[in-house]
Design a protein around this motif. Sequence first.
Motif, short mmCIF file in Angstrom:
data_model
loop_
_atom_site.label_atom_id
_atom_site.label_comp_id
_atom_site.label_asym_id
_atom_site.label_seq_id
_atom_site.Cartn_x
_atom_site.Cartn_y
_atom_site.Cartn_z
N ARG A 117 0.82 -1.21 0.00
CA ARG A 117 0.00 0.00 0.00
C ARG A 117 0.85 1.26 0.00
N HIS A 118 1.95 1.23 0.76
CA HIS A 118 2.76 2.45 0.91
C HIS A 118 3.54 2.80 -0.35
N LEU A 119 3.56 1.87 -1.32
CA LEU A 119 4.25 2.13 -2.58
C LEU A 119 3.32 2.69 -3.66
N ALA A 120 2.05 2.86 -3.32
CA ALA A 120 1.08 3.35 -4.31
C ALA A 120 1.42 4.76 -4.75
N ALA A 121 1.15 5.03 -6.01
CA ALA A 121 1.33 6.38 -6.54
C ALA A 121 0.19 7.27 -6.08
N HIS A 122 0.46 8.55 -5.95
CA HIS A 122 -0.60 9.51 -5.65
C HIS A 122 -1.54 9.56 -6.85
N PRO A 123 -2.84 9.79 -6.63
CA PRO A 123 -3.80 9.84 -7.75
C PRO A 123 -3.40 10.79 -8.87
N GLU A 124 -2.69 11.88 -8.56
CA GLU A 124 -2.30 12.82 -9.61
C GLU A 124 -1.03 12.39 -10.34
N GLY A 125 -0.43 11.27 -9.92
CA GLY A 125 0.78 10.77 -10.56
C GLY A 125 2.02 11.10 -9.75
N ARG A 126 3.03 10.23 -9.82
CA ARG A 126 4.25 10.42 -9.03
C ARG A 126 5.00 11.69 -9.43
N GLY A 127 5.13 11.90 -10.73
CA GLY A 127 5.91 13.04 -11.20
C GLY A 127 5.32 14.37 -10.76
N LEU A 128 4.03 14.54 -10.96
CA LEU A 128 3.38 15.80 -10.58
C LEU A 128 3.40 15.98 -9.06
N HIS A 129 3.19 14.88 -8.34
CA HIS A 129 3.18 14.95 -6.88
C HIS A 129 4.56 15.39 -6.37
N TRP A 130 5.62 14.88 -6.99
CA TRP A 130 6.98 15.28 -6.63
C TRP A 130 7.22 16.74 -6.99
N ARG A 131 6.78 17.15 -8.17
CA ARG A 131 6.99 18.55 -8.58
C ARG A 131 6.26 19.51 -7.64
N ARG A 132 5.09 19.14 -7.19
CA ARG A 132 4.37 20.00 -6.24
C ARG A 132 5.18 20.14 -4.94
N PHE A 133 5.80 19.05 -4.52
CA PHE A 133 6.62 19.11 -3.31
C PHE A 133 7.84 20.00 -3.53
N THR A 134 8.56 19.78 -4.63
CA THR A 134 9.78 20.56 -4.87
C THR A 134 9.46 22.04 -5.09
N GLN A 135 8.32 22.34 -5.70
CA GLN A 135 7.94 23.74 -5.85
C GLN A 135 7.72 24.39 -4.48
N ALA A 136 7.07 23.66 -3.59
CA ALA A 136 6.85 24.18 -2.24
C ALA A 136 8.18 24.31 -1.50
N LEU A 137 9.03 23.31 -1.66
CA LEU A 137 10.35 23.32 -1.03
C LEU A 137 11.17 24.52 -1.50
N ASP A 138 11.17 24.74 -2.80
CA ASP A 138 11.95 25.83 -3.38
C ASP A 138 11.42 27.21 -3.00
N ALA A 139 10.12 27.28 -2.69
CA ALA A 139 9.49 28.58 -2.40
C ALA A 139 9.75 29.07 -0.98
N VAL A 140 10.21 28.18 -0.11
CA VAL A 140 10.45 28.58 1.29
C VAL A 140 11.65 29.52 1.35
N GLU A 141 11.49 30.62 2.05
CA GLU A 141 12.59 31.58 2.20
C GLU A 141 13.45 31.19 3.40
N LEU A 142 14.73 30.95 3.13
CA LEU A 142 15.68 30.56 4.17
C LEU A 142 16.90 31.47 4.12
N THR A 143 17.51 31.69 5.25
CA THR A 143 18.77 32.42 5.29
C THR A 143 19.88 31.48 4.82
N GLU A 144 21.05 32.03 4.62
CA GLU A 144 22.18 31.19 4.19
C GLU A 144 22.48 30.12 5.23
#
Length: 198
Positions: A143-170
């Motif tokens: 069960r834990h290996l199932a793809a997200h309904p929107e697809g693995r690639g898009l689900h990953w891109r949504r995560f990386t977009q959120a990750l990249d958008a976070v403002e962090l100091t050096e």
Amino acid sequence: MSDVLVAVETVSRAKQLKAATGALHEALDARMMGADLFSSRDRYALFLAMQRRLHAGIAPLYGEPALAALVPDLPGRAKLVEIDRDFADIGATPPADEPVFVDPKDVPAALGWLYVAEGSSLGAAFLLKAAEALGLSVEHGARHLAAHPEGRGLHWRRFTQALDAVELTEAEEARAEAAAVVAFRRVSRIAEETLAGA
């Protein structure tokens, strides 16, 4: 003399983390591939044990409001419940809970850990096919290996977009990178400890 404008390409945080952890990731993948973890259900139970130890150690991250505000679909990305259901499906006993690996309120470090955990979900398509050869499926045992309904690639891109958008100091960037490295090392240690008794 006229000024010359030079375009500087900004490397995304996800790509920076990938570069920082690339060698560790490759070594872990090679170790896992060489362990024949999908050659039998008994071996698959070892793989599940590794997955559970990782996800038990980071479970609090998925319920942390500060992180959920940065990654809107974060609670739905948690895998621990599905992993425990997989254990029940195959009649195996899960390992004991792990101590929490990272303070959920340490946002930069938590992002580094989440990068590693979410990356493993992206690569699960190959693992699911191997599990299916053992008679397992996303409804039973894998069960834990199932793809997200929107697809693995898009689900990953949504995560990386959120990750990249976070403002962090050096300094926070450095902490996120260090945490991702620590995460891969911890997973590698979990693998070695699990396989040592097999």
